[in-house]
Design a protein around this motif. Structure first.
Motif, PDB file in Angstrom:
ATOM      1  N   ASP A  68       0.724  -1.183  -0.128  1.00  0.00           N
ATOM      2  CA  ASP A  68      -0.134  -0.115  -0.025  1.00  0.00           C
ATOM      3  C   ASP A  68       0.998   1.297   0.056  1.00  0.00           C
ATOM      4  N   ILE A  69       2.214   1.129  -0.052  1.00  0.00           N
ATOM      5  CA  ILE A  69       3.112   2.309  -0.277  1.00  0.00           C
ATOM      6  C   ILE A  69       3.380   2.572  -1.577  1.00  0.00           C
ATOM      7  N   LEU A  70       3.423   3.681  -2.169  1.00  0.00           N
ATOM      8  CA  LEU A  70       4.000   4.456  -3.194  1.00  0.00           C
ATOM      9  C   LEU A  70       5.335   5.143  -3.098  1.00  0.00           C
ATOM     10  N   ARG A  71       6.087   4.682  -3.878  1.00  0.00           N
ATOM     11  CA  ARG A  71       7.447   5.654  -3.817  1.00  0.00           C
ATOM     12  C   ARG A  71       7.836   6.293  -5.114  1.00  0.00           C
ATOM     13  N   ILE A  72       7.863   7.692  -5.292  1.00  0.00           N
ATOM     14  CA  ILE A  72       8.209   8.061  -6.396  1.00  0.00           C
ATOM     15  C   ILE A  72       9.533   8.913  -6.348  1.00  0.00           C
ATOM     16  N   GLY A  73      10.577   8.573  -7.205  1.00  0.00           N
ATOM     17  CA  GLY A  73      11.811   9.366  -7.293  1.00  0.00           C
ATOM     18  C   GLY A  73      11.655  10.651  -7.745  1.00  0.00           C
ATOM     19  N   ALA A  74      12.642  11.529  -7.145  1.00  0.00           N
ATOM     20  CA  ALA A  74      12.654  12.937  -7.367  1.00  0.00           C
ATOM     21  C   ALA A  74      12.844  13.452  -8.918  1.00  0.00           C
ATOM     22  N   LEU A  75      13.428  12.576  -9.771  1.00  0.00           N
ATOM     23  CA  LEU A  75      13.351  12.861 -11.092  1.00  0.00           C
ATOM     24  C   LEU A  75      12.237  12.323 -11.950  1.00  0.00           C
ATOM     25  N   VAL A  76      11.180  11.515 -11.286  1.00  0.00           N
ATOM     26  CA  VAL A  76      10.131  11.427 -12.185  1.00  0.00           C
ATOM     27  C   VAL A  76       9.441  12.717 -12.742  1.00  0.00           C
ATOM     28  N   THR A  77       8.849  12.781 -13.885  1.00  0.00           N
ATOM     29  CA  THR A  77       8.311  14.149 -14.202  1.00  0.00           C
ATOM     30  C   THR A  77       6.841  13.959 -14.304  1.00  0.00           C
ATOM     31  N   HIS A  78       6.074  15.049 -14.171  1.00  0.00           N
ATOM     32  CA  HIS A  78       4.825  15.023 -13.745  1.00  0.00           C
ATOM     33  C   HIS A  78       4.065  14.294 -14.924  1.00  0.00           C
ATOM     34  N   HIS A  79       4.604  14.230 -16.491  1.00  0.00           N
ATOM     35  CA  HIS A  79       4.144  13.351 -17.251  1.00  0.00           C
ATOM     36  C   HIS A  79       3.989  12.079 -17.078  1.00  0.00           C
ATOM     37  N   ALA A  80       5.001  11.672 -16.613  1.00  0.00           N
ATOM     38  CA  ALA A  80       5.351  10.055 -16.237  1.00  0.00           C
ATOM     39  C   ALA A  80       4.220   9.755 -15.177  1.00  0.00           C
ATOM     40  N   VAL A  81       3.896  10.533 -14.306  1.00  0.00           N
ATOM     41  CA  VAL A  81       2.874  10.183 -13.326  1.00  0.00           C
ATOM     42  C   VAL A  81       1.515  10.335 -13.961  1.00  0.00           C
ATOM     43  N   GLU A  82       1.278  11.421 -14.958  1.00  0.00           N
ATOM     44  CA  GLU A  82       0.239  11.403 -15.483  1.00  0.00           C
ATOM     45  C   GLU A  82      -0.408  10.211 -16.422  1.00  0.00           C
ATOM     46  N   THR A  83       0.601   9.431 -17.150  1.00  0.00           N
ATOM     47  CA  THR A  83       0.509   8.395 -17.732  1.00  0.00           C
ATOM     48  C   THR A  83       0.689   6.952 -17.097  1.00  0.00           C
ATOM     49  N   ALA A  84       0.956   7.000 -15.873  1.00  0.00           N
ATOM     50  CA  ALA A  84       1.342   5.821 -15.290  1.00  0.00           C
ATOM     51  C   ALA A  84       0.057   5.166 -14.604  1.00  0.00           C
ATOM     52  N   ASP A  85      -0.203   3.926 -14.445  1.00  0.00           N
ATOM     53  CA  ASP A  85      -1.027   3.010 -13.929  1.00  0.00           C
ATOM     54  C   ASP A  85      -0.990   2.654 -12.567  1.00  0.00           C
ATOM     55  N   LEU A  86      -1.178   3.878 -11.604  1.00  0.00           N
ATOM     56  CA  LEU A  86      -1.025   3.634 -10.146  1.00  0.00           C
ATOM     57  C   LEU A  86      -1.863   3.049  -9.298  1.00  0.00           C
ATOM     58  N   THR A 107       6.258  17.473 -19.281  1.00  0.00           N
ATOM     59  CA  THR A 107       7.337  16.562 -19.583  1.00  0.00           C
ATOM     60  C   THR A 107       8.565  16.802 -19.235  1.00  0.00           C
ATOM     61  N   ARG A 108       9.037  17.910 -18.745  1.00  0.00           N
ATOM     62  CA  ARG A 108      10.405  18.252 -18.415  1.00  0.00           C
ATOM     63  C   ARG A 108      10.353  18.509 -16.526  1.00  0.00           C
ATOM     64  N   GLY A 109       9.432  18.939 -16.158  1.00  0.00           N
ATOM     65  CA  GLY A 109       9.337  19.167 -14.916  1.00  0.00           C
ATOM     66  C   GLY A 109       9.222  17.901 -13.988  1.00  0.00           C
ATOM     67  N   THR A 110      10.063  18.257 -12.739  1.00  0.00           N
ATOM     68  CA  THR A 110      10.010  16.902 -11.970  1.00  0.00           C
ATOM     69  C   THR A 110       9.370  17.253 -10.769  1.00  0.00           C
ATOM     70  N   ILE A 111       8.853  16.071 -10.036  1.00  0.00           N
ATOM     71  CA  ILE A 111       8.270  16.022  -8.616  1.00  0.00           C
ATOM     72  C   ILE A 111       9.204  16.603  -7.438  1.00  0.00           C
ATOM     73  N   GLY A 112      10.356  16.253  -7.586  1.00  0.00           N
ATOM     74  CA  GLY A 112      11.513  16.833  -6.679  1.00  0.00           C
ATOM     75  C   GLY A 112      11.690  18.312  -6.880  1.00  0.00           C
ATOM     76  N   GLY A 113      11.760  18.889  -8.058  1.00  0.00           N
ATOM     77  CA  GLY A 113      11.840  20.109  -8.248  1.00  0.00           C
ATOM     78  C   GLY A 113      10.580  21.041  -7.953  1.00  0.00           C
ATOM     79  N   SER A 114       9.297  20.475  -7.963  1.00  0.00           N
ATOM     80  CA  SER A 114       8.397  21.170  -7.452  1.00  0.00           C
ATOM     81  C   SER A 114       8.381  21.088  -6.139  1.00  0.00           C
ATOM     82  N   LEU A 115       8.485  20.128  -5.421  1.00  0.00           N
ATOM     83  CA  LEU A 115       8.468  20.181  -3.986  1.00  0.00           C
ATOM     84  C   LEU A 115       9.681  21.087  -3.397  1.00  0.00           C
ATOM     85  N   ALA A 116      10.635  21.011  -3.888  1.00  0.00           N
ATOM     86  CA  ALA A 116      11.748  21.999  -3.330  1.00  0.00           C
ATOM     87  C   ALA A 116      11.535  23.278  -3.440  1.00  0.00           C
ATOM     88  N   HIS A 117      10.959  23.657  -4.667  1.00  0.00           N
ATOM     89  CA  HIS A 117      10.481  25.138  -5.093  1.00  0.00           C
ATOM     90  C   HIS A 117       9.629  25.549  -3.993  1.00  0.00           C
TER      91      HIS A 117
END
Length: 291
Positions: A68-86, A107-117
């Protein structure tokens, strides 16, 4: 405009990036997708003397399920999550990505970057607080975990130390009945107000009404009906209420009453409260309709 001059460094590993951060100090910034930092540099709002590129660091671009735990790396892009089957439990993450800028940004932006910003209206910041996420960071002393509720500390300010970087975000529980919605003057612009709800927690989190994502206990209490056991359905006992008196409507009213906005150019306090009321109710309805 163009950014001030800087020295470019490419890190080949997390340890290498941490080493550069420790060596270069406050004059260094991490860059990956660059969707936030580059814009700030172009307007000279940020003037780092050193940029440390982590875009090619291996191991930070994966999405993993551990039960039940989901782990997403900091370099995963928004679009990768958008198109993933979670899966149904984390589908709110994929659905929310439609609100993140435009496709090139996603496509370019990353989750880690968004959180750090740490923009208080950013979708990932709201989702992290809503779903009790844990931000995993690494520094010279190794890795540590920071609860999302403690990570965001002010305007573009986080609990990250200058020599630490985000490596992963962990969502510890599914949220099958959660939703996020927002309003911007144009599609893809920064939201004026954003609202996220989790009916099973229950929880309401707002963006655009403070310096950090704002959790609203009074609104959550309305969803729970005064109990901590969670809300089963926003339409339960509908015969006992009028169409204008529902848990969603009461939660929306409570959320609007809980904020203390200021009049700003083009956005009055009254208008922002109205957006909160509308968006919270809409998010509740969307979450309740989730298959």
């Amino acid at each position: 405009m163009k950014p001030a001059s800087f020295t470019y460094h490419r890190a080949g590993s997390v340890a290498g990036a941490v080493g550069l951060l420790s060596e270069l100090g406050d004059d260094a910034k991490i860059i990956a997708g660059g969707q936030s930092l580059v814009a700030m540099m172009n307007f000279r709002l940020a003037r780092p003397e050193h940029l440390i590129d982590i875009a090619r660091v291996p191991g930070l671009d994966t999405i993993r399920r551990d039960g039940d735990i989901l782990r997403i790396g900091a370099l995963v892009t928004h679009h990768a999550v958008e198109t993933a089957d979670l899966g149904a439990g984390f589908a709110v993450l994929s659905r929310t990505m439609r609100w993140v800028g435009h496709l090139p940004i996603r496509t370019r932006g990353t989750i880690g970057g968004s959180l750090a910003h740490a923009d208080a209206t950013a979708e990932w910041c709201l989702l992290a607080v809503l779903l009790d996420a844990v931000i995993v960071v690494e520094g010279p002393g190794g890795r540590r975990e920071i609860a999302a509720a403690d990570f965001f500390q002010g305007v573009f300010t986080t609990a990250l130390e200058p020599d630490e970087l985000i490596v992963e975000i962990v969502f510890p529980r599914p949220a099958p009945r959660a939703a996020l919605t927002e309003f911007a003057e144009r599609r893809g612009d920064f939201a004026i107000v954003a609202a996220a709800v989790d009916l099973d927690a229950p929880r309401v989190v707002l963006g655009g009404v403070g310096t950090t994502p704002l959790r609203v206990p009074a609104a959550a209490a309305e969803l729970a009906g005064g109990s901590s056991s969670g809300v089963t359905s926003l339409t339960s006992n509908v015969s006992d209420v009028t169409p204008l008196d529902t848990p969603a409507r009461r939660a929306a009213t409570a959320a609007a009453a809980a904020i203390d906005p200021r009049d700003e150019p083009g956005v009055s306090a009254h208008y922002r409260r109205g957006l909160v009321r509308t968006l919270v109710e809409r998010a509740c309805e969307e979450a309740d309709e989730t298959p």
